[in-house]
Design a protein around this motif. Structure first.
Motif, PDB file in Angstrom:
ATOM      1  N   ILE A 236       0.831  -1.204   0.000  1.00  0.00           N
ATOM      2  CA  ILE A 236       0.000   0.000   0.000  1.00  0.00           C
ATOM      3  C   ILE A 236       0.865   1.253   0.000  1.00  0.00           C
ATOM      4  O   ILE A 236       0.609   2.204  -0.752  1.00  0.00           O
ATOM      5  CB  ILE A 236      -0.959   0.000   1.207  1.00  0.00           C
ATOM      6  CG1 ILE A 236      -2.019  -1.102   1.036  1.00  0.00           C
ATOM      7  CG2 ILE A 236      -1.630   1.353   1.376  1.00  0.00           C
ATOM      8  CD1 ILE A 236      -2.926  -1.273   2.241  1.00  0.00           C
ATOM      9  N   ILE A 237       1.910   1.252   0.808  1.00  0.00           N
ATOM     10  CA  ILE A 237       2.799   2.417   0.845  1.00  0.00           C
ATOM     11  C   ILE A 237       3.471   2.610  -0.512  1.00  0.00           C
ATOM     12  O   ILE A 237       3.555   3.724  -1.030  1.00  0.00           O
ATOM     13  CB  ILE A 237       3.850   2.245   1.962  1.00  0.00           C
ATOM     14  CG1 ILE A 237       3.181   2.388   3.327  1.00  0.00           C
ATOM     15  CG2 ILE A 237       4.978   3.280   1.818  1.00  0.00           C
ATOM     16  CD1 ILE A 237       4.088   2.086   4.494  1.00  0.00           C
ATOM     17  N   GLY A 238       3.940   1.523  -1.122  1.00  0.00           N
ATOM     18  CA  GLY A 238       4.604   1.630  -2.418  1.00  0.00           C
ATOM     19  C   GLY A 238       3.671   2.089  -3.514  1.00  0.00           C
ATOM     20  O   GLY A 238       4.025   2.972  -4.314  1.00  0.00           O
ATOM     21  N   GLY A 239       2.467   1.529  -3.559  1.00  0.00           N
ATOM     22  CA  GLY A 239       1.543   1.854  -4.644  1.00  0.00           C
ATOM     23  C   GLY A 239       0.784   3.139  -4.446  1.00  0.00           C
ATOM     24  O   GLY A 239       0.483   3.854  -5.403  1.00  0.00           O
ATOM     25  N   THR A 240       0.477   3.477  -3.180  1.00  0.00           N
ATOM     26  CA  THR A 240      -0.351   4.641  -2.899  1.00  0.00           C
ATOM     27  C   THR A 240       0.468   5.837  -2.429  1.00  0.00           C
ATOM     28  O   THR A 240       0.493   6.887  -3.066  1.00  0.00           O
ATOM     29  CB  THR A 240      -1.416   4.296  -1.837  1.00  0.00           C
ATOM     30  OG1 THR A 240      -2.246   3.246  -2.340  1.00  0.00           O
ATOM     31  CG2 THR A 240      -2.273   5.509  -1.522  1.00  0.00           C
ATOM     32  N   VAL A 241       1.129   5.685  -1.317  1.00  0.00           N
ATOM     33  CA  VAL A 241       1.833   6.820  -0.709  1.00  0.00           C
ATOM     34  C   VAL A 241       2.963   7.307  -1.605  1.00  0.00           C
ATOM     35  O   VAL A 241       3.177   8.508  -1.756  1.00  0.00           O
ATOM     36  CB  VAL A 241       2.376   6.436   0.685  1.00  0.00           C
ATOM     37  CG1 VAL A 241       3.140   7.595   1.302  1.00  0.00           C
ATOM     38  CG2 VAL A 241       1.232   5.999   1.592  1.00  0.00           C
ATOM     39  N   ILE A 242       3.682   6.379  -2.236  1.00  0.00           N
ATOM     40  CA  ILE A 242       4.825   6.791  -3.057  1.00  0.00           C
ATOM     41  C   ILE A 242       4.403   7.059  -4.494  1.00  0.00           C
ATOM     42  O   ILE A 242       4.470   8.194  -4.978  1.00  0.00           O
ATOM     43  CB  ILE A 242       5.931   5.718  -3.014  1.00  0.00           C
ATOM     44  CG1 ILE A 242       6.495   5.602  -1.587  1.00  0.00           C
ATOM     45  CG2 ILE A 242       7.059   6.064  -3.994  1.00  0.00           C
ATOM     46  CD1 ILE A 242       7.556   4.545  -1.416  1.00  0.00           C
ATOM     47  N   PHE A 243       3.920   6.037  -5.208  1.00  0.00           N
ATOM     48  CA  PHE A 243       3.702   6.224  -6.650  1.00  0.00           C
ATOM     49  C   PHE A 243       2.492   7.098  -6.945  1.00  0.00           C
ATOM     50  O   PHE A 243       2.560   7.998  -7.790  1.00  0.00           O
ATOM     51  CB  PHE A 243       3.552   4.876  -7.348  1.00  0.00           C
ATOM     52  CG  PHE A 243       3.651   5.001  -8.848  1.00  0.00           C
ATOM     53  CD1 PHE A 243       4.874   4.868  -9.476  1.00  0.00           C
ATOM     54  CD2 PHE A 243       2.536   5.296  -9.622  1.00  0.00           C
ATOM     55  CE1 PHE A 243       4.985   5.015 -10.856  1.00  0.00           C
ATOM     56  CE2 PHE A 243       2.634   5.447 -10.991  1.00  0.00           C
ATOM     57  CZ  PHE A 243       3.874   5.300 -11.606  1.00  0.00           C
ATOM     58  N   ALA A 244       1.357   6.853  -6.279  1.00  0.00           N
ATOM     59  CA  ALA A 244       0.158   7.634  -6.578  1.00  0.00           C
ATOM     60  C   ALA A 244       0.368   9.107  -6.260  1.00  0.00           C
ATOM     61  O   ALA A 244      -0.100   9.985  -6.996  1.00  0.00           O
ATOM     62  CB  ALA A 244      -1.037   7.081  -5.806  1.00  0.00           C
ATOM     63  N   LEU A 245       1.074   9.404  -5.177  1.00  0.00           N
ATOM     64  CA  LEU A 245       1.349  10.802  -4.843  1.00  0.00           C
ATOM     65  C   LEU A 245       2.269  11.444  -5.878  1.00  0.00           C
ATOM     66  O   LEU A 245       2.103  12.613  -6.230  1.00  0.00           O
ATOM     67  CB  LEU A 245       1.956  10.900  -3.447  1.00  0.00           C
ATOM     68  CG  LEU A 245       0.976  10.730  -2.277  1.00  0.00           C
ATOM     69  CD1 LEU A 245       1.714  10.794  -0.948  1.00  0.00           C
ATOM     70  CD2 LEU A 245      -0.130  11.789  -2.327  1.00  0.00           C
ATOM     71  N   MET A 246       3.244  10.683  -6.373  1.00  0.00           N
ATOM     72  CA  MET A 246       4.105  11.222  -7.422  1.00  0.00           C
ATOM     73  C   MET A 246       3.317  11.478  -8.692  1.00  0.00           C
ATOM     74  O   MET A 246       3.495  12.499  -9.365  1.00  0.00           O
ATOM     75  CB  MET A 246       5.278  10.255  -7.702  1.00  0.00           C
ATOM     76  CG  MET A 246       6.313  10.179  -6.604  1.00  0.00           C
ATOM     77  SD  MET A 246       7.813   9.317  -7.116  1.00  0.00           S
ATOM     78  CE  MET A 246       7.162   7.706  -7.534  1.00  0.00           C
ATOM     79  N   ALA A 247       2.433  10.545  -9.037  1.00  0.00           N
ATOM     80  CA  ALA A 247       1.609  10.721 -10.232  1.00  0.00           C
ATOM     81  C   ALA A 247       0.694  11.932 -10.081  1.00  0.00           C
ATOM     82  O   ALA A 247       0.534  12.729 -11.018  1.00  0.00           O
ATOM     83  CB  ALA A 247       0.776   9.457 -10.480  1.00  0.00           C
ATOM     84  N   TRP A 248       0.112  12.094  -8.906  1.00  0.00           N
ATOM     85  CA  TRP A 248      -0.762  13.235  -8.644  1.00  0.00           C
ATOM     86  C   TRP A 248       0.027  14.546  -8.694  1.00  0.00           C
ATOM     87  O   TRP A 248      -0.422  15.542  -9.259  1.00  0.00           O
ATOM     88  CB  TRP A 248      -1.421  13.059  -7.293  1.00  0.00           C
ATOM     89  CG  TRP A 248      -2.068  14.283  -6.723  1.00  0.00           C
ATOM     90  CD1 TRP A 248      -1.635  15.038  -5.679  1.00  0.00           C
ATOM     91  CD2 TRP A 248      -3.291  14.888  -7.152  1.00  0.00           C
ATOM     92  NE1 TRP A 248      -2.488  16.070  -5.424  1.00  0.00           N
ATOM     93  CE2 TRP A 248      -3.522  16.006  -6.318  1.00  0.00           C
ATOM     94  CE3 TRP A 248      -4.213  14.601  -8.163  1.00  0.00           C
ATOM     95  CZ2 TRP A 248      -4.632  16.828  -6.459  1.00  0.00           C
ATOM     96  CZ3 TRP A 248      -5.315  15.420  -8.306  1.00  0.00           C
ATOM     97  CH2 TRP A 248      -5.518  16.515  -7.465  1.00  0.00           C
ATOM     98  N   GLY A 249       1.222  14.536  -8.105  1.00  0.00           N
ATOM     99  CA  GLY A 249       2.023  15.746  -8.034  1.00  0.00           C
ATOM    100  C   GLY A 249       2.408  16.292  -9.400  1.00  0.00           C
ATOM    101  O   GLY A 249       2.449  17.512  -9.600  1.00  0.00           O
ATOM    102  N   GLN A 250       2.647  15.407 -10.361  1.00  0.00           N
ATOM    103  CA  GLN A 250       3.101  15.895 -11.665  1.00  0.00           C
ATOM    104  C   GLN A 250       1.974  16.388 -12.559  1.00  0.00           C
ATOM    105  O   GLN A 250       2.234  16.981 -13.597  1.00  0.00           O
ATOM    106  CB  GLN A 250       3.896  14.817 -12.393  1.00  0.00           C
ATOM    107  CG  GLN A 250       3.108  13.613 -12.851  1.00  0.00           C
ATOM    108  CD  GLN A 250       3.923  12.681 -13.727  1.00  0.00           C
ATOM    109  OE1 GLN A 250       4.695  13.128 -14.559  1.00  0.00           O
ATOM    110  NE2 GLN A 250       3.744  11.378 -13.524  1.00  0.00           N
ATOM    111  N   VAL A 251       0.718  16.168 -12.158  1.00  0.00           N
ATOM    112  CA  VAL A 251      -0.392  16.617 -13.008  1.00  0.00           C
ATOM    113  C   VAL A 251      -1.382  17.533 -12.287  1.00  0.00           C
ATOM    114  O   VAL A 251      -2.271  18.090 -12.929  1.00  0.00           O
ATOM    115  CB  VAL A 251      -1.180  15.409 -13.576  1.00  0.00           C
ATOM    116  CG1 VAL A 251      -0.277  14.507 -14.374  1.00  0.00           C
ATOM    117  CG2 VAL A 251      -1.868  14.613 -12.464  1.00  0.00           C
ATOM    118  N   ARG A 252      -1.265  17.720 -10.994  1.00  0.00           N
ATOM    119  CA  ARG A 252      -2.291  18.420 -10.232  1.00  0.00           C
ATOM    120  C   ARG A 252      -2.539  19.835 -10.732  1.00  0.00           C
ATOM    121  O   ARG A 252      -3.666  20.325 -10.722  1.00  0.00           O
ATOM    122  CB  ARG A 252      -1.927  18.450  -8.741  1.00  0.00           C
ATOM    123  CG  ARG A 252      -0.635  19.154  -8.393  1.00  0.00           C
ATOM    124  CD  ARG A 252      -0.403  19.166  -6.898  1.00  0.00           C
ATOM    125  NE  ARG A 252      -1.497  19.853  -6.205  1.00  0.00           N
ATOM    126  CZ  ARG A 252      -1.546  19.972  -4.876  1.00  0.00           C
ATOM    127  NH1 ARG A 252      -0.575  19.450  -4.122  1.00  0.00           N
ATOM    128  NH2 ARG A 252      -2.545  20.612  -4.310  1.00  0.00           N
TER     129      ARG A 252
END
Length: 274
Positions: A252-268
């Motif tokens: 969960i940390i790898g898929g959500t906290v790390i990757f999903a936040l990075m994906a969100w950060g680059q497009v928000r």
């Protein structure tokens, strides 16, 4: 002449658009809409799809065990046998079944966009249903392995060896090795919308990396855990506290906290306000 020129220009523009990679915000939007569709699916559909994924992910354990059994020992045999680990993921991801670790990014992106308690509740509902169904499927297929002669004895021996290795590294190591696995699965989900004909190879290569890197995955690992539980070689407390919870948290940390936040950060900043 002008009509011909205009037609050629339109054809050229269409070719350019087809060849151009999807922008990050478009990939985000594709995955977000997919997540919304998944959260809106009926409970029964999620349950059966999750059980199917739990059953079919056993091909990862079985494939790796077959390679280990019949490959001649060599320096490269370890890398080759880990190709077997990709089989279950290929079946599940290409077959569009509900795999919990895919949902750690797919269903999180809609929540990041909406940011409401309702959307969070929908996500947690889906997580609970899919994870439970995946585990049911894993235990069902592990029972087939253990209590029937469906698997050849020499392959079953390799299966048990793999299961001991996966569940025997300790809670701390299992947790930290689950984080890269969560990131890798989320990365696969992120790449698939623009992969086209390369989808097979993306899943093959990156899930091979999970096995070759000796990372831990909660659903494939649940099959290995269940094998030892059915055989009486792993207690319930050892399975839950020593393997299941640490690996689940790491994924969960790898898929959500790390990757999903990075994906969100680059497009928000490129997304429209709700």
């Amino acid at each position: 002449m002008n009509k011909t020129t205009a037609r050629e220009e339109r054809q050229e523009e269409a070719s350019v658009q087809e060849a151009t990679a999807l922008a990050p915000k478009l990939i985000y939007e594709v995955i977000r809409r997919e997540g919304e569709e998944e959260m809106a699916r009926p409970k029964r559909s999620l349950i059966w799809s999750g059980i199917a994924a739990g059953v079919m992910i056993s091909l990862s354990v079985l494939g790796e065990a077959i390679f280990r059994t019949y490959l001649p020992p060599s320096k490269s045999s370890y890398l080759i046998e880990n190709l077997g680990y990709s089989l279950g993921f290929l079946a599940v991801i290409m077959g569009r079944m509900q795999l919990f670790t895919e949902n750690t990014i797919t269903t999180v992106l809609p929540v990041m966009m909406a940011r409401t308690w309702y959307s969070l509740g929908c996500m947690l509902r889906l997580w609970t249903i899919v994870m439970s169904a995946n585990v049911v499927g894993a235990f069902a297929v592990a029972a087939l392995f253990v209590f029937t002669p469906a698997i050849a004895p020499e392959v079953m021996k390799a299966d048990v060896d793999l299961s001991h290795h996966a569940t025997g590294m300790g809670a701390n190591a299992a947790f930290w090795r689950a984080i890269p696995a969560g990131v890798i699965v989320a990365l696969i989900v992120w790449m698939l919308p623009q992969a086209d004909s390369a989808k097979f190879f993306i899943v093959l290569i990156f899930t091979w990396l999970i096995a070759a890197g000796d990372f831990t995955h909660i659903v494939a690992g649940s099959v290995e855990m269940a094998v030892l539980v059915w055989m009486g070689e792993l207690s319930a407390s050892g399975a839950i506290g020593g393997f299941f919870i640490p690996v689940l948290a790491g994924n969960i940390i790898g898929g959500t906290v790390i990757f999903a936040l990075m994906a969100w950060g680059q497009v928000r900043d490129e997304l429209p306000e709700e």
